[in-house]
Scaffold this active site. Sequence first.
Site, PDB file in Angstrom:
ATOM      1  N   TYR A 133       0.838  -1.209   0.000  1.00 57.23           N
ATOM      2  CA  TYR A 133       0.000   0.000   0.000  1.00 57.23           C
ATOM      3  C   TYR A 133       0.872   1.258   0.000  1.00 57.23           C
ATOM      4  CZ  TYR A 133      -4.096   2.844   1.386  1.00 57.23           C
ATOM      5  OH  TYR A 133      -5.119   3.760   1.448  1.00 57.23           O
TER       6      TYR A 133
ATOM      7  N   ILE B 170      -8.621   7.927   9.443  1.00 58.17           N
ATOM      8  CA  ILE B 170      -9.971   8.466   9.218  1.00 58.17           C
ATOM      9  C   ILE B 170     -10.973   7.353   9.499  1.00 58.17           C
ATOM     10  CG2 ILE B 170     -11.517   9.545   7.526  1.00 58.17           C
ATOM     11  CD1 ILE B 170      -9.063  11.280   8.078  1.00 58.17           C
TER      12      ILE B 170
END
Length: 243
Positions: free
Chosen positions: A154, A187
């Site tokens: 990632y 988040i």
Amino acid sequence: MKCALVTGGSRGIGKAICIQLAKDSDYHILINYNSNKDAALDTLKAVEDAGSTGELLQFNVSNITEVQNQLDTWQDNNKEAIIEVIVNNAGITKDGLFMWMKPDDWNSVINTSLNGFFNVTNHLIQKMLVQKYGRVINIVSLSGLKGTPGQTNYSAAKGAVIAATKALAQEIAKRNITVNAVAPGFIKSDMTSDLNEKDLKKLVPANRFGDPEEVAHLVSFLASKKSSYITGEVININGGIYS
């Protein structure tokens, strides 16, 4: 008809971006999703409730043939429509230590985030150049800036999109097209639902996880004419965790 395309727009940050663009702009919102049609329909309803218009576009960003076919079919059916804003938000994680990482876990993450950025943006950029106006906003990650253990795939994908953002911005700035990246930290979303918020928020100077809406406000600003002199930037939105 002027449009904004949000990839991975059915849930989480993507959904919040679709809704915020609906509130702040006159754009017809193109909500891309891969498999979860119910979630995409929920997003569409929220866009319409916000007083805007929208529609669903189903394709897997990592499949270039699918991307091109769907976008071309849509354009053929909407000959007067112009996509002025592209938000490359679609992404997946397949976390694990690098030494145990399977090729598929590497390739699928790279294909979605990095190749997905290429497949969508490359196919639409020519029309933007002809129109001499556009906004490309890439949703990257804290992982792409500082690197996150267990997320080598990632981090590699998002780091590559960050570098691509800076290069492409310089290529097309003269045509009044900006290219920026937004790098969220922790988040609240489906992607972070497995994380231990209680422990991890201690790493964040702001002492909390962010809300998708906070990211969406920033994206909405970058998608507007107000941001015309900002390009090639990577803007962190992470409560001070990396600065």
